[in-house]
Design an enzyme around this catalytic site. Structure first.
Site, short mmCIF file in Angstrom:
data_model
loop_
_atom_site.label_atom_id
_atom_site.label_comp_id
_atom_site.label_asym_id
_atom_site.label_seq_id
_atom_site.Cartn_x
_atom_site.Cartn_y
_atom_site.Cartn_z
N LYS A 79 0.84 -1.20 0.00
CA LYS A 79 0.00 0.00 0.00
C LYS A 79 0.88 1.25 0.00
O LYS A 79 1.89 1.30 0.72
CB LYS A 79 -0.91 -0.03 1.23
CG LYS A 79 -2.01 1.01 1.26
CD LYS A 79 -2.90 0.76 2.48
CE LYS A 79 -3.97 1.80 2.66
NZ LYS A 79 -4.79 1.53 3.87
N SER A 154 -9.41 1.95 3.54
CA SER A 154 -8.54 2.66 2.63
C SER A 154 -7.63 1.72 1.82
O SER A 154 -6.94 2.18 0.91
CB SER A 154 -7.67 3.64 3.43
OG SER A 154 -6.87 2.97 4.39
N SER A 178 -9.98 -0.68 7.43
CA SER A 178 -9.32 -0.50 6.13
C SER A 178 -8.71 -1.76 5.53
O SER A 178 -8.29 -1.74 4.37
CB SER A 178 -8.26 0.59 6.23
OG SER A 178 -8.84 1.85 6.40
#
Length: 464
Positions: A79, A154, A178
């Site tokens: 990420k 996210s 997330s």
């Protein structure tokens, strides 16, 4: 079977016997990225140099390396809100587009030392503070099942990539769902580990995280099956002196599922509205547990309403106090409007109120520890509603209250520091649905074991 269809656990076996090469495996995933990523925008920085890394591993093949490195040769994604040496950590902000990292965050270092090959960085929303994945710098990530729906956030880029066959394991992180919400939206699986299991730190960070954000945020894996989570979790969990909160505690409860007492609640909060499709997901999960011989009993989750309120009040007080100016200067107008909506939903605490709320935070953790003396795991919806429309918080700001209320099952797990596995149950009109299985703190591997047995009954959702 195509190489991109292999679970990581099977790929490891084939690499170990040299039935396939790392170059072939990584190359197949990069080919998949080239064909599928233009459709989803899940990976925002493709690391073509990963092929060189793959060739290097093949050239220096040593069976002892494979024994020491559980992810040897496995293509993974990172990420784009954690530090990767030589790459950029933007956290979805245009202001950070030139921030090249000088070193790796601990979780990246652990993945590298485990032998994993990083093929790209995945998208995140601005400041990684939404259940949607779009930003002005990298654009919008789409759900590979249905582009009108959010891939979650996210870690939406991470889940979208794994679901599309772009990497076998994806790194993500979780402050309010997330990891689990993107897994839910994209029909894959994830574990939000116990607080402190995986070391967390960004060398590029300008300041340390405040108490609640530090206590509630964790790093973790997303994959297409539970066996791959079981492979990834210990590889990501190696100790780092950079994280003073690292514990690495092993599970204490490893009893057979037929001896387990598992609690559940379809409507875990007062004034709780739950989609029929979510109820169905719970029914499927309960049936799977009972089919495996577990005792499944309806029992309230203690202090659920209070935990949800504490999550928002404490986190938003910290965020506004320390990051309010940055949000006002470095995020989009849409994000600023959304964040203002968050602040309306939760109390802004003064110092006395913050300290009293922090005391409640400690108290509810003690209560939940006692709760898990009587049950072995707890089943709850991942979200109370079906996957949301993409960017709904921006497009329909009037729905923000209902969005926050629907995500309360995610919030309370972060507040309490518990491990939770998000597991798909079924498709409803080709839209993934699922549940989360929550364990006592540090019982990560135990709930993964139960989740794997549930998965054997429910099946794995196939996108490609």
């Amino acid at each position: 079977m195509r190489l991109i269809d292999l679970p990581a656990v099977e790929a490891v076996k084939l690499l170990k016997t040299r039935s396939i090469s790392v170059t072939e495996l990584v190359g197949a995933h990069l080919d998949r990225v080239n064909s599928e990523n233009p459709k989803t925008n899940a990976i925002v920085n493709i690391l073509e140099t990963s092929l060189n890394k793959a060739r290097e591993l093949d050239k220096n093949f040593n069976i002892l390396d494979l024994d020491r490195q559980p992810l040897w040769g496995i293509p993974v994604t990172i990420k784009i809100n954690v530090d990767l040496e030589g790459a950029i950590n933007t956290n979805g902000l245009a202001a950070l587009k030139d921030q090249v990292c000088n070193s790796d965050s601990p979780v990246v270092a652990n993945l590298k030392s485990s032998g994993a090959v990083i093929i790209g960085q995945t998208n995140t929303p601005e400041m990684s503070l939404r259940w949607f994945t779009s930003n002005p710098l990298h654009g919008t990530t789409l759900n590979p099942w249905d582009e009108t729906l959010t891939p979650g956030g996210s870690s939406g880029g991470a889940a979208s990539a794994v679901a599309s066959g772009m990497g076998l394991i994806a790194h993500g992180n979780d402050l309010g769902g997330s990891l689990r919400y993107p897994a839910y939206c994209c029909g894959v699986t994830s574990i939000k580990p116990s607080r402190g299991r995986i070391p967390s730190f960004n060398p590029s960070a300008k300041a340390e995280r405040p108490p609640i954000a530090s206590a509630m945020s964790v790093q973790g894996p997303i994959a297409r099956c539970v066996a791959d989570l079981k492979l990834a979790l210990p590889a990501m969990s190696t100790h780092s002196i950079e994280d003073i909160n690292w514990t690495g505690t092993n599970s204490t409860n490893l009893k057979p599922i037929k001896e387990c007492r598992i609690g559940y609640k379809k409507f875990p909060f007062s004034n709780c509205i739950v989609d029929k499709s979510v109820e169905k997901a719970m029914d499927y999960a309960i049936a799977a547990l009972r089919e495996r011989g577990a005792s499944v009993v309806e029992i309230p989750f203690p202090n659920a309403d209070l935990c949800a309120a504490l999550w928002g009040n404490l986190l938003m007080t910290e965020t506004q106090t320390l990051l309010g100016d940055l949000i006002g200067s470095q995020t989009s107008k849409e994000f600023q409007r959304m964040f203002a909506g968050y602040l309306k939903e939760y109390a802004q605490l003064d110092l006395r109120e913050y300290l009293l709320s922090y005391g409640q935070f400690v108290s509810v953790q003690r209560d939940i520890a006692h709760f898990f003396k009587d049950i072995d795991a707890y089943l709850m919806p991942t979200s109370l509603i079906a996957p949301l429309i993409n960017d709904q918080d921006f497009r329909e700001p009037e729905t923000l209250h209902s969005i926050l209320m629907a995500q309360r099952p995610l919030h309370i797990v972060n507040l309490l520091g518990l491990p939770s596995v998000a597991l798909p149950t079924h498709l409803e009109k080709n839209v993934p649905h699922g549940v989360q299985l929550i364990g006592a703190k540090d019982n990560d591997y135990f709930i993964l074991d139960i989740a794997e047995k549930m998965e054997a009954e429910l099946g794995i959702l196939k996108l490609f």
